[in-house]
Enzyme design. Structure first.
Site, PDB file in Angstrom:
ATOM      1  N   LYS A 129       0.760  -1.109   0.173  1.00 18.68           N
ATOM      2  CA  LYS A 129       0.130  -0.004   0.042  1.00 18.68           C
ATOM      3  C   LYS A 129       0.653   1.226   0.150  1.00 18.68           C
ATOM      4  O   LYS A 129       1.918   1.159   0.551  1.00 18.68           O
ATOM      5  CB  LYS A 129      -0.648   0.037   1.364  1.00 18.68           C
ATOM      6  CG  LYS A 129      -2.278   0.677   1.022  1.00 18.68           C
ATOM      7  CD  LYS A 129      -3.079   0.076   0.376  1.00 18.68           C
ATOM      8  CE  LYS A 129      -4.430   0.767   0.028  1.00 18.68           C
ATOM      9  NZ  LYS A 129      -5.648  -0.290  -0.150  1.00 18.68           N
ATOM     10  N   ASP A 169      -7.042   4.354  -4.308  1.00 24.70           N
ATOM     11  CA  ASP A 169      -7.642   4.134  -3.108  1.00 24.70           C
ATOM     12  C   ASP A 169      -8.425   5.162  -2.773  1.00 24.70           C
ATOM     13  O   ASP A 169      -8.572   6.268  -3.674  1.00 24.70           O
ATOM     14  CB  ASP A 169      -6.538   3.816  -2.204  1.00 24.70           C
ATOM     15  CG  ASP A 169      -7.259   3.006  -0.869  1.00 24.70           C
ATOM     16  OD1 ASP A 169      -7.611   1.787  -0.850  1.00 24.70           O
ATOM     17  OD2 ASP A 169      -7.357   3.766   0.256  1.00 24.70           O
TER      18      ASP A 169
HETATM   19  N1  GLU Z   1      -7.147   0.039  -2.754  1.00 23.50           N
HETATM   20  C1  GLU Z   1      -7.977  -1.192  -3.224  1.00 23.50           C
HETATM   21  C2  GLU Z   1      -8.008  -2.107  -2.087  1.00 23.50           C
HETATM   22  O1  GLU Z   1      -8.048  -1.806  -1.024  1.00 23.50           O
HETATM   23  C3  GLU Z   1      -7.778  -1.685  -4.521  1.00 23.50           C
HETATM   24  C4  GLU Z   1      -5.987  -2.014  -4.523  1.00 23.50           C
HETATM   25  C5  GLU Z   1      -5.729  -2.595  -6.274  1.00 23.50           C
HETATM   26  O2  GLU Z   1      -6.320  -2.451  -6.900  1.00 23.50           O
HETATM   27  O3  GLU Z   1      -4.482  -2.835  -6.264  1.00 23.50           O
HETATM   28  O4  GLU Z   1      -7.916  -3.342  -2.420  1.00 23.50           O
END
Ligand code: GLU
Length: 449
Positions: A129, A169
């Site tokens: 992340k 996100d």
């Molecule tokens: N931010 C999204 C999550 O919490 C998607 C992450 C992504 O697609 O890599 O899963």
């Protein structure tokens, strides 16, 4: 919360010591550790070679300065992060969050959650992340672009389709992904589609990616309801938030015959008993980028606006928290239970506090934890990577079908695992255990690295 297994207690104590003050990270780790005591009892070898200690320590953490120039010509400084948590199952994968609340602890908790979530999808993706404490609220289009370019000017050297693949996100949607992809392409001289997901349809994106987290969350709740012979038809639903996840959660619920009567943003919530007008909500949030209070203003005869206040006071059959972490606490959970809620599905990451989760479980409310319920977003990102790798693109129908199948499989994997470990119906334990086993087996195979 139940006490930890005695083997896990010192590991958690070390996490607290090493990550002092990072409360959300502590919360996320404790929740997973509290589920895996039983696995360790059954398979003590999963704890060998400090596997669990390694799982709780990110493989690498990148923190960098993001300087950019605002519309007044003044230099602004933000902090950028990328926490690469675990790459046993595939390249690091996870979104970027731009929000003033972002700090290392928040990104660590999200990266940790992502590792188990991604494992649950059954797809070849590790967990990560990133993001920044940049606040996009009130910033012009050009300021957003300059910020994204500066952010990518540092981050690009750490990325690659086989290394680390970010996505969106909170605060990062297709517009921001576009500016970052453009800068990556310019610096590297490569049209490397698979380096970012959440791209636009004309430049390497996948059908259904935008809708995927919300649609997937609804598919997951649909499966939970089915175990009790229920469905969405005619149900009253409260969805918190009004960003990408909330909007497409509402869309799918409406398609399935449910009535979403309330949604929110960080300033307050709106209630419209006859059902939220989704076209108007999309216009306000996706096109005009305005606040939810505008919705109430434009619908003043039928909708009420409650500034601040608790959206969970609104009586409903199904609750789907789709805003942010710890937005639904023990008091909210008690209120929902009193009002007869039958199912709660987390569209956001860790939106329910640990005491809220406990209250739902004790009241026999169907509870879908975020790392399972909201996994449709990242699963569709993996489908986007798959299409990029084969230079192919699938139709909306085919992609949605794949998403629905993946969500059904995640649901069944969680339900079966919970059953196997003697906790039928406990999706929290099922998700944690099933995710853990998949990562642990890969980590064991790859040796101490
Ligand atoms: N931010 C999204 C999550 O919490 C998607 C992450 C992504 O697609 O890599 O899963």
């Amino acid at each position: 919360m139940s006490p930890l297994d005695e083997k896990l207690e010192p590991i958690y104590a070390e996490v607290l010591r090493r990550n002092a003050g990072e409360l959300e990270f502590h919360q996320a780790v404790r929740e997973v550790l509290s589920s895996i005591g039983l696995v360790i009892a059954k398979h003590p070898d999963y704890a060998d070679q400090a596997l669990i200690e390694r799982l709780c320590e990110p493989e690498r953490q990148i923190i960098f300065r993001v300087p950019w120039i605002d519309d007044k010509g003044q230099v602004q400084i933000n902090r950028g992060f990328r926490v690469c948590f675990n790459s046993a199952l595939g390249p690091y994968k996870g979104g970027l969050r731009f929000h003033p609340s972002v700090n290392l602890g928040i990104i660590k908790f999200l990266g940790f959650e992502q590792t188990f979530k991604n494992a649950l999808t059954g797809m070849p993706i590790g967990g990560a992340k990133g993001g920044s404490d940049f606040d996009p609220k009130g910033r012009s289009e050009m300021e957003i672009m300059r910020f994204c370019q500066s952010f990518m000017t540092e981050l690009y050297r750490h990325l690659g389709e086989y290394t680390d693949v970010p996505a969106g996100d909170i605060g990062v949607g297709q517009r921001e992904i576009g500016y970052m992809f453009g800068q990556y392409k310019r610096i590297t001289n490569r049209y490397e589609s698979g380096v970012l997901t959440g791209k636009g349809l004309t430049w390497g994106g996948s059908q259904v990616r935008k809708e995927a987290t919300g649609y997937g969350a609804v598919f997951f709740v649909e499966q939970m309801l089915k175990t009790r012979g229920l469905d969405f038809e005619g149900k009253k639903v409260v969805v918190s938030g009004s960003g990408n996840v909330a909007i497409y959660t509402i869309e799918k619920i409406q398609e399935l015959g449910g009535r979403v009567i309330a949604c929110s943003d960080s300033d307050g919530y709106v209630v419209e008993e006859s059902g939220i007008d989704l076209d108007l909500l999309k216009e306000i949030k996706e096109v005009r980028r305005e606040r939810i209070s505008t919705y109430a203003k434009l619908r003043k005869d039928t909708a009420d606006y409650v500034p601040k206040g608790r959206i969970w006071d609104v009586p409903c059959d199904i609750a789907m928290p789709c805003a942010t972490q710890n937005e639904l606490n023990g008091g909210d959970a008690r209120k929902l239970v009193q009002n007869g809620v039958i199912a709660v599905g987390e569209g956001a990451n860790m939106p329910c506090t640990p005491d809220a989760v406990q209250i739902f479980q004790e009241a026999n409310v169907l509870f879908g934890p975020g790392k399972a319920t909201n996994a449709g977003g990242v699963a569709t990102s993996a489908l986007e990577m798959q299409q990029n790798a084969s230079r192919d693109s699938w139709t909306f129908e085919e992609t949605e079908q794949r998403l629905a199948t993946i969500m059904r499989q995640i649901h069944d994997r969680c339900a079966e695992t919970a059953e196997e470990y003697g906790m039928p119906g406990n999706y929290v334990a099922g998700a944690n255990i099933a995710g853990f086993i998949r990562v642990a087996e890969a980590m064991r195979a790859l040796g101490v690295i």
